[in-house]
Write a protein that holds these residues in place. Structure first.
Motif, PDB file in Angstrom:
ATOM      1  N   ALA A 320       0.816  -1.212   0.000  1.00  0.00           N
ATOM      2  CA  ALA A 320       0.000   0.000   0.000  1.00  0.00           C
ATOM      3  C   ALA A 320       0.848   1.260   0.000  1.00  0.00           C
ATOM      4  CB  ALA A 320      -0.923  -0.003   1.221  1.00  0.00           C
ATOM      5  N   SER A 321       2.102   1.177   0.509  1.00  0.00           N
ATOM      6  CA  SER A 321       2.963   2.361   0.553  1.00  0.00           C
ATOM      7  C   SER A 321       3.680   2.636  -0.761  1.00  0.00           C
ATOM      8  CB  SER A 321       3.990   2.189   1.679  1.00  0.00           C
ATOM      9  OG  SER A 321       4.807   1.056   1.420  1.00  0.00           O
ATOM     10  N   LYS A 322       3.506   1.769  -1.745  1.00  0.00           N
ATOM     11  CA  LYS A 322       4.108   2.030  -3.051  1.00  0.00           C
ATOM     12  C   LYS A 322       3.341   3.148  -3.767  1.00  0.00           C
ATOM     13  CE  LYS A 322       6.049  -2.580  -3.652  1.00  0.00           C
ATOM     14  NZ  LYS A 322       6.074  -3.811  -4.468  1.00  0.00           N
ATOM     15  N   GLN A 323       4.016   3.750  -4.751  1.00  0.00           N
ATOM     16  CA  GLN A 323       3.474   4.960  -5.365  1.00  0.00           C
ATOM     17  C   GLN A 323       2.175   4.704  -6.127  1.00  0.00           C
ATOM     18  OE1 GLN A 323       6.319   6.942  -7.789  1.00  0.00           O
ATOM     19  NE2 GLN A 323       5.130   8.832  -7.975  1.00  0.00           N
ATOM     20  N   LYS A 324       1.995   3.478  -6.661  1.00  0.00           N
ATOM     21  CA  LYS A 324       0.789   3.205  -7.429  1.00  0.00           C
ATOM     22  C   LYS A 324      -0.469   3.388  -6.598  1.00  0.00           C
ATOM     23  CE  LYS A 324       3.019  -0.104 -10.542  1.00  0.00           C
ATOM     24  NZ  LYS A 324       3.045  -1.509 -11.026  1.00  0.00           N
ATOM     25  N   ALA A 325      -0.410   2.912  -5.333  1.00  0.00           N
ATOM     26  CA  ALA A 325      -1.582   3.022  -4.470  1.00  0.00           C
ATOM     27  C   ALA A 325      -1.486   4.186  -3.492  1.00  0.00           C
ATOM     28  CB  ALA A 325      -1.769   1.714  -3.682  1.00  0.00           C
ATOM     29  N   TRP A 326      -0.260   4.624  -3.174  1.00  0.00           N
ATOM     30  CA  TRP A 326      -0.061   5.652  -2.154  1.00  0.00           C
ATOM     31  C   TRP A 326      -0.648   6.994  -2.584  1.00  0.00           C
ATOM     32  CZ3 TRP A 326       1.168   5.198   2.748  1.00  0.00           C
ATOM     33  CH2 TRP A 326       1.581   6.317   3.470  1.00  0.00           C
ATOM     34  N   ASP A 327      -0.584   7.328  -3.874  1.00  0.00           N
ATOM     35  CA  ASP A 327      -1.044   8.635  -4.350  1.00  0.00           C
ATOM     36  C   ASP A 327      -2.558   8.779  -4.253  1.00  0.00           C
ATOM     37  OD1 ASP A 327       1.546   9.219  -4.874  1.00  0.00           O
ATOM     38  OD2 ASP A 327       1.439   8.650  -7.001  1.00  0.00           O
ATOM     39  N   HIS A 328      -3.287   7.691  -4.196  1.00  0.00           N
ATOM     40  CA  HIS A 328      -4.747   7.774  -4.173  1.00  0.00           C
ATOM     41  C   HIS A 328      -5.315   7.967  -2.762  1.00  0.00           C
ATOM     42  CE1 HIS A 328      -4.914   6.618  -8.401  1.00  0.00           C
ATOM     43  NE2 HIS A 328      -4.031   5.647  -8.124  1.00  0.00           N
ATOM     44  N   PHE A 329      -4.493   7.861  -1.723  1.00  0.00           N
ATOM     45  CA  PHE A 329      -4.968   8.045  -0.357  1.00  0.00           C
ATOM     46  C   PHE A 329      -4.867   9.511   0.044  1.00  0.00           C
ATOM     47  CE2 PHE A 329      -3.370   3.569  -0.174  1.00  0.00           C
ATOM     48  CZ  PHE A 329      -4.596   2.969   0.045  1.00  0.00           C
ATOM     49  N   SER A 330      -5.749   9.887   0.972  1.00  0.00           N
ATOM     50  CA  SER A 330      -5.695  11.257   1.470  1.00  0.00           C
ATOM     51  C   SER A 330      -4.582  11.400   2.509  1.00  0.00           C
ATOM     52  CB  SER A 330      -7.043  11.650   2.085  1.00  0.00           C
ATOM     53  OG  SER A 330      -7.325  10.819   3.201  1.00  0.00           O
ATOM     54  N   LYS A 331      -4.370  12.624   2.974  1.00  0.00           N
ATOM     55  CA  LYS A 331      -3.293  12.875   3.933  1.00  0.00           C
ATOM     56  C   LYS A 331      -3.567  12.184   5.263  1.00  0.00           C
ATOM     57  CE  LYS A 331      -0.517  16.665   5.768  1.00  0.00           C
ATOM     58  NZ  LYS A 331      -0.347  18.138   5.816  1.00  0.00           N
ATOM     59  N   ALA A 332      -4.809  12.242   5.728  1.00  0.00           N
ATOM     60  CA  ALA A 332      -5.156  11.585   6.988  1.00  0.00           C
ATOM     61  C   ALA A 332      -5.019  10.066   6.880  1.00  0.00           C
ATOM     62  CB  ALA A 332      -6.572  11.958   7.401  1.00  0.00           C
ATOM     63  N   GLN A 333      -5.438   9.546   5.723  1.00  0.00           N
ATOM     64  CA  GLN A 333      -5.318   8.107   5.521  1.00  0.00           C
ATOM     65  C   GLN A 333      -3.856   7.666   5.481  1.00  0.00           C
ATOM     66  OE1 GLN A 333      -7.561   7.485   1.936  1.00  0.00           O
ATOM     67  NE2 GLN A 333      -9.551   7.410   3.010  1.00  0.00           N
ATOM     68  N   ARG A 334      -3.009   8.486   4.824  1.00  0.00           N
ATOM     69  CA  ARG A 334      -1.585   8.145   4.797  1.00  0.00           C
ATOM     70  C   ARG A 334      -0.979   8.163   6.197  1.00  0.00           C
ATOM     71  NH1 ARG A 334       0.429  11.952  -0.279  1.00  0.00           N
ATOM     72  NH2 ARG A 334      -0.794  10.907  -1.911  1.00  0.00           N
ATOM     73  N   LYS A 335      -1.395   9.123   6.995  1.00  0.00           N
ATOM     74  CA  LYS A 335      -0.882   9.194   8.370  1.00  0.00           C
ATOM     75  C   LYS A 335      -1.282   7.951   9.165  1.00  0.00           C
ATOM     76  CE  LYS A 335      -0.808  12.307  12.356  1.00  0.00           C
ATOM     77  NZ  LYS A 335      -1.339  13.584  12.913  1.00  0.00           N
ATOM     78  N   ASN A 336      -2.535   7.547   9.027  1.00  0.00           N
ATOM     79  CA  ASN A 336      -2.990   6.336   9.734  1.00  0.00           C
ATOM     80  C   ASN A 336      -2.263   5.094   9.236  1.00  0.00           C
ATOM     81  OD1 ASN A 336      -4.831   7.737  11.323  1.00  0.00           O
ATOM     82  ND2 ASN A 336      -6.484   7.537   9.824  1.00  0.00           N
ATOM     83  N   LEU A 337      -2.062   5.036   7.895  1.00  0.00           N
ATOM     84  CA  LEU A 337      -1.356   3.878   7.349  1.00  0.00           C
ATOM     85  C   LEU A 337       0.078   3.812   7.856  1.00  0.00           C
ATOM     86  CD1 LEU A 337      -2.635   3.901   3.652  1.00  0.00           C
ATOM     87  CD2 LEU A 337      -3.191   2.247   5.432  1.00  0.00           C
ATOM     88  N   ASP A 338       0.756   4.951   7.944  1.00  0.00           N
ATOM     89  CA  ASP A 338       2.124   4.967   8.488  1.00  0.00           C
ATOM     90  C   ASP A 338       2.149   4.500   9.940  1.00  0.00           C
ATOM     91  OD1 ASP A 338       3.374   5.778   6.210  1.00  0.00           O
ATOM     92  OD2 ASP A 338       3.161   7.921   6.632  1.00  0.00           O
ATOM     93  N   MET A 339       1.201   5.014  10.718  1.00  0.00           N
ATOM     94  CA  MET A 339       1.156   4.634  12.126  1.00  0.00           C
ATOM     95  C   MET A 339       0.876   3.148  12.282  1.00  0.00           C
ATOM     96  SD  MET A 339      -1.256   6.246  15.113  1.00  0.00           S
ATOM     97  CE  MET A 339      -2.749   5.682  14.291  1.00  0.00           C
ATOM     98  N   TRP A 340      -0.071   2.623  11.527  1.00  0.00           N
ATOM     99  CA  TRP A 340      -0.387   1.200  11.602  1.00  0.00           C
ATOM    100  C   TRP A 340       0.789   0.338  11.165  1.00  0.00           C
ATOM    101  CZ3 TRP A 340      -5.719   1.965   8.784  1.00  0.00           C
ATOM    102  CH2 TRP A 340      -6.608   2.598   9.656  1.00  0.00           C
ATOM    103  N   ARG A 341       1.476   0.780  10.105  1.00  0.00           N
ATOM    104  CA  ARG A 341       2.619  -0.002   9.612  1.00  0.00           C
ATOM    105  C   ARG A 341       3.727  -0.081  10.672  1.00  0.00           C
ATOM    106  NH1 ARG A 341       7.181   1.511   7.216  1.00  0.00           N
ATOM    107  NH2 ARG A 341       6.445   3.634   6.971  1.00  0.00           N
ATOM    108  N   LYS A 342       3.979   1.047  11.339  1.00  0.00           N
ATOM    109  CA  LYS A 342       5.012   1.041  12.394  1.00  0.00           C
ATOM    110  C   LYS A 342       4.615   0.112  13.537  1.00  0.00           C
ATOM    111  CE  LYS A 342       6.371   5.792  11.409  1.00  0.00           C
ATOM    112  NZ  LYS A 342       6.313   7.187  11.904  1.00  0.00           N
ATOM    113  N   GLN A 343       3.345   0.183  13.938  1.00  0.00           N
ATOM    114  CA  GLN A 343       2.911  -0.692  15.021  1.00  0.00           C
ATOM    115  C   GLN A 343       3.046  -2.164  14.651  1.00  0.00           C
ATOM    116  OE1 GLN A 343      -1.063   0.516  15.941  1.00  0.00           O
ATOM    117  NE2 GLN A 343      -0.452   2.437  16.969  1.00  0.00           N
TER     118      GLN A 343
END
Length: 618
Positions: A320-343
């Motif tokens: 999901a963090s690759k550019q193909k799918a990453w560009d379609h997420f909003s800023k809040a969604q990207r922040k949540n995805l980063d936090m979830w990935r770290k956890q």
């Protein structure tokens, strides 16, 4: 000691002193009998803003009520009594100072009394606060008043600062300013200490009762030894459920010294029954160990499955963090995805470390088991080869794990290089992961070095064993050659005739030489042979009989007849006869001695064991 009847029936609008004072404090006016002066009193009426509803004249507020706060303004009104009038102090003046309250204080100091004041006047003014037990009046316009309860002291302090006037006189001797303060009295302190001691006794009693309630019950007393109790205890020892309790009773009997010559057999049978439980306990232990190993295996497989699922979740976040799918997420969604990935990565790393720790412990246990197993002399070469192969396999597995850790470090570095806008939290997590991986690498390197040292030691031991095997083969070959030479010389002697003494001597010398070489070769491996000395014991069977008879006679210090000894031996072997036993005993005079006991017809021959005395003489 009653108030004015007109003030007792005064309505709310009339400025009656007690009614107005109590109304301003939010309490219904009450008379000396405790009945309300106004039945339809509303405490919300007549209350001024910022005034706390307090009724200092109400009895029974408590043993030690909280003192009236000096910061809260309380409106004080004129109080009319039967023979005097009390005028309140200026509300703008600071409150009168008081000393620290002594413990259990029931006595107050009242100063500023008029010179013409009497005890009846003091009782009239302060009797409305509560029951008075004693009044000690001085000639210098002050007195001490002791109340029956501690709560009435706070009510008396409310009158501090009031100006008092007797009747309508303006004479200086009939006026004064009251000063009410706490007084320290020995009677108050004594009663307070008595009450504290009573409370302490009650608390100790309560704690003792609680301890007695929580204390475990004492074990039942152990009965003394008797034949009946011994038979019951023998049955309990054989029962698995009652075994611990029965063993405790047996231990108590042994410690008391209940054993004697009559009941020694009973105690022996009970001890033998206790010993029979060892096999059961070992079986239970092995069963529990087996269950524990099965639980460990089950936990390990479940943990491996969990780690695999974590890896799948991490791969989902990476995709999901690759550019193909990453560009379609909003800023809040990207922040949540980063936090979830770290956890998820942190949890994954933690479970990986736990799984690696379990595997490392298993490998260490296996290595300890391998070190504890001592190989036999025949299979030393095969065991050394297998150990060397096992060490090589472990070395290879450690190398593979080290390469895997290195690959993970490189992947983390690459991901860190791709993410240019790296944040402080990401850098911190990456640095922690790198530090964990570096520590793991250092541990694996140390373990690898240890395994290499162990491999070198095993190889050197294997080489030594191979050299010993070659030496043994060469010695066996020399022995075979010596035997062949001996056989050849013997056949030559048989074929040829007797040439003379010189020829015989030469052949004997050659035979003796070969025999000495064979014996020397055999002695190099087997060591010096023991010289068999001829003695009274001719066989191993007789040695066994001597040992058994010595043990039997040692527990019979007064000796035993030959028939008694043979009856004991015939339980072990029915072929033993008394003549053989008596002959064997007579051949060992330093070990066994025959004595005559009894008188006349009861004369009897007994054999005694005297080995401890005979070893000194020999």
């Amino acid at each position: 000691m009653t108030m004015d009847s007109n003030s007792m029936t005064m309505p709310m609008s009339d400025p009656n002193p007690w009614a107005a004072a109590m109304n301003n404090m939010g309490m219904p006016p009450i008379g000396m009998t405790g009945q309300p002066l106004i039945p339809d009193f509303d405490p919300n009426l007549g209350m001024m803003a910022g005034i706390t509803p307090i009724n200092p004249m109400m009895p029974g507020l408590g043993i030690v009520p909280a003192p009236v706060s000096q910061d809260v303004p309380v409106m004080k009104e004129i109080i009319h009594c039967k023979s005097c009038t009390l005028f309140p102090p200026n509300p703008n003046l600071p409150p009168p100072a008081t000393r620290e309250r002594p413990p259990g204080c029931k006595t107050v100091f009242v100063g500023g009394l008029p010179e013409n004041a009497t005890e009846q006047l003091i009782m009239e003014v302060f009797g409305q606060c509560g029951d008075i037990t004693a009044i000690r009046k001085s000639k210098k316009n002050f007195c001490h008043i002791r109340f029956a309860e501690e709560g009435t002291v706070d009510k008396a302090l409310f009158l501090s600062g009031y100006r008092i006037r007797l009747g309508s006189s303006t004479d200086k001797k009939d006026t004064g300013r009251l000063h009410v303060d706490f007084a320290q009295a020995r009677d108050d302190l004594y009663e307070w200490e008595c009450r504290q001691r009573m409370l302490a006794r009650e608390e100790r009693h309560r704690r003792r009762m609680e301890e007695d309630r929580l204390r475990p019950p004492s074990p039942p007393p152990i009965v003394h030894y008797s034949e009946h109790e011994c038979s019951q205890l023998g049955d309990k020892i054989k029962d698995d459920g009652k075994f611990p309790e029965a063993v405790r009773v047996l231990l108590t009997w042994l410690e008391r010294g209940e054993v004697n010559r009559r009941n020694a057999n009973n105690f022996y049978s009970m001890i033998q029954s206790s010993n029979s439980h060892i096999r059961r306990l070992i079986g239970e232990k092995s069963q529990h160990e087996k269950e524990m190993e099965e639980a460990k295996d089950k936990f390990k497989t479940a943990l491996a499955g969990i780690v695999a699922q974590f890896e799948q979740i991490v791969s989902v976040f990476q995709a999901a963090s690759k550019q193909k799918a990453w560009d379609h997420f909003s800023k809040a969604q990207r922040k949540n995805l980063d936090m979830w990935r770290k956890q998820v990565e942190e949890i994954r790393n933690m479970h990986n470390e736990q799984l690696m720790g379990i595997r490392r412990e298993e490998e260490m246990e296996m290595s300890d088991d391998d070190m504890e197993d001592v190989p036999d002399s025949k299979d030393s070469e095969d065991s050394g080869v297998s150990q060397a192969e096992a060490l090589k396999e472990e070395n290879d597995s450690l190398r593979c794990q080290l390469d895997a850790y290195r690959n993970e470090v490189e992947l983390l570095k690459q991901e860190q290089g791709k993410n240019q806008p790296a944040r402080s939290e990401e850098d911190r997590t990456h640095s922690q992961q790198l530090s964990f991986l570096q520590q793991a690498l250092q541990g694996m390197q140390k373990q690898l070095l240890k395994m290499r040292e162990e491999l070198k030691q095993r190889e050197s031991e294997l080489e030594k064993s191979l050299e010993d095997k070659r030496q043994l083969k060469s010695q066996v070959q020399n022995l075979k050659e010596g035997l062949q030479k001996l056989q050849s010389t013997h056949t030559m002697q048989l074929e040829t005739s007797k040439p003379g003494d010189s020829g015989e001597e030469s052949s004997n010398q050659t035979a003796e030489g070969t025999l000495s070489s064979v014996v020397s070769c055999s002695q190099e491996k087997r060591g010096p042979t023991e010289k068999n000395s001829t003695g009274p014991i001719h066989s191993e069977r007789e040695a066994l009989l001597v040992g058994i008879i010595s043990t039997f006679l040692h527990v019979h210090p007064f000796g035993a007849s030959i028939e008694y000894i043979c009856s004991y031996l015939q339980r072990l072997d029915t072929k033993i006869n008394p003549g053989e036993v008596e002959a064997l005993l007579s051949r060992l005079p330093c070990t066994f001695r025959q004595e005559l006991t009894g008188v006349g017809a009861s004369l009897e021959k007994r054999w005694n064991f005297c080995g401890f005395e005979g070893i000194k003489s020999t």
